[in-house]
Design a protein around this motif. Structure first.
Motif, PDB file in Angstrom:
ATOM      1  N   UNK A 103      66.228  -8.035 -28.883  1.00 19.62           N
ATOM      2  CA  UNK A 103      66.288  -9.255 -29.703  1.00 19.62           C
ATOM      3  C   UNK A 103      67.539 -10.055 -29.358  1.00 19.62           C
ATOM      4  N   UNK A 104      68.660  -9.388 -29.173  1.00 19.54           N
ATOM      5  CA  UNK A 104      69.886 -10.091 -28.787  1.00 19.54           C
ATOM      6  C   UNK A 104      69.736 -10.763 -27.422  1.00 19.54           C
ATOM      7  N   UNK A 115      68.923 -12.213 -39.168  1.00 19.09           N
ATOM      8  CA  UNK A 115      67.915 -11.907 -40.191  1.00 19.09           C
ATOM      9  C   UNK A 115      66.780 -11.069 -39.635  1.00 19.09           C
ATOM     10  N   UNK A 116      66.309 -11.435 -38.440  1.00 15.88           N
ATOM     11  CA  UNK A 116      65.213 -10.683 -37.828  1.00 15.88           C
ATOM     12  C   UNK A 116      65.658  -9.276 -37.449  1.00 15.88           C
ATOM     13  N   UNK A 117      66.896  -9.152 -36.967  1.00 13.47           N
ATOM     14  CA  UNK A 117      67.411  -7.827 -36.627  1.00 13.47           C
ATOM     15  C   UNK A 117      67.466  -6.954 -37.885  1.00 13.47           C
ATOM     16  N   UNK A 118      67.993  -7.488 -38.965  1.00 17.16           N
ATOM     17  CA  UNK A 118      68.064  -6.712 -40.220  1.00 17.16           C
ATOM     18  C   UNK A 118      66.669  -6.332 -40.711  1.00 17.16           C
ATOM     19  N   UNK A 119      65.742  -7.281 -40.679  1.00 17.11           N
ATOM     20  CA  UNK A 119      64.363  -7.007 -41.081  1.00 17.11           C
ATOM     21  C   UNK A 119      63.746  -5.928 -40.193  1.00 17.11           C
ATOM     22  N   UNK A 120      63.912  -6.052 -38.879  1.00 17.69           N
ATOM     23  CA  UNK A 120      63.341  -5.087 -37.943  1.00 17.69           C
ATOM     24  C   UNK A 120      63.924  -3.699 -38.092  1.00 17.69           C
ATOM     25  N   UNK A 121      65.245  -3.619 -38.249  1.00 11.74           N
ATOM     26  CA  UNK A 121      65.897  -2.316 -38.425  1.00 11.74           C
ATOM     27  C   UNK A 121      65.396  -1.651 -39.705  1.00 11.74           C
ATOM     28  N   UNK A 160      54.937   1.222 -30.890  1.00 15.52           N
ATOM     29  CA  UNK A 160      53.998   0.117 -31.108  1.00 15.52           C
ATOM     30  C   UNK A 160      54.559  -0.912 -32.071  1.00 15.52           C
ATOM     31  N   UNK A 161      55.215  -0.438 -33.132  1.00 20.65           N
ATOM     32  CA  UNK A 161      55.857  -1.357 -34.073  1.00 20.65           C
ATOM     33  C   UNK A 161      56.944  -2.155 -33.376  1.00 20.65           C
ATOM     34  N   UNK A 166      58.875  -7.254 -31.047  1.00 18.69           N
ATOM     35  CA  UNK A 166      59.384  -7.998 -29.892  1.00 18.69           C
ATOM     36  C   UNK A 166      58.483  -9.182 -29.561  1.00 18.69           C
ATOM     37  N   UNK A 167      57.186  -8.933 -29.501  1.00 19.75           N
ATOM     38  CA  UNK A 167      56.237 -10.003 -29.172  1.00 19.75           C
ATOM     39  C   UNK A 167      56.325 -11.113 -30.217  1.00 19.75           C
TER      40      UNK A 167
END
Length: 178
Positions: A103-104, A115-121, A160-161, A166-167
């Protein structure tokens, strides 16, 4: 040479950012792990184990999870039968490092990226706890299927998640999204 550098600049920036983040986070995690005794369990794995115990208890499962007295893992007992071990590799930190690095490397706006990193983690963590709890129950019921469950199905779910995230990120939020 300069022509090729300019032509492949976005790719080279992506690769450089990805590997710099991946190596940096991996080294920080290694230093973190090195701060624990070889017979002790790291704090992240301990939290994951306690959350698996909580989740199994939420469904009134007859389970007990405790630290192995001699080894660096947690033992999971289900219906009074030793079912599996939760070791450092089960905490999904390596998967999280891979996710964050990607993501970075495809970063977008700072606030959106963070925000997306926090959500994904968070999502990876929650799915990982669910994955271990389900694996506990399934290995108790189908111990002969350990290879397919632990080695194929459950890695497929977690990776898969990450791939789906990523996509979604690249297509919706990264600086390369249309």
């Amino acid at each position: 040479m300069k022509k090729y550098f300019l032509q492949f600049k976005p790719f080279l920036i992506f690769i450089g950012t990805f590997f710099a983040a991946y190596i940096g986070f991996t080294l920080v995690y290694k230093f973190y792990l090195d701060s624990f005794d070889t017979t002790d369990v790291d704090g992240i794995t301990a939290v994951v184990s306690h959350n698996v115990d909580w989740l199994l208890g939420l469904f009134n499962c007859d389970s007990k999870i405790f630290k192995s007295p001699l080894n660096p893992y947690f033992e999971v007992w289900y219906n009074a039968k030793f079912t599996l071990r939760i070791v450092e590799g089960c905490n999904a930190v390596s998967v999280t490092i891979l996710f964050v690095s990607f993501v970075l490397a495809f970063s977008g706006k700072l606030k959106t990226t963070l925000g997306f990193i926090l959500f994904g983690v968070f999502l990876i963590y929650v799915l990982n706890v669910i994955r271990i709890a389900l694996l506990t129950v399934l290995l108790f019921r189908f111990p002969e299927q350990e290879h397919i469950l632990h080695g194929v199905l459950f890695p497929l779910i977690i990776y898969g998640l990450v791939f789906s995230l990523w996509v979604f990120w690249v297509n919706k939020f990264s600086k390369y999204a249309k």
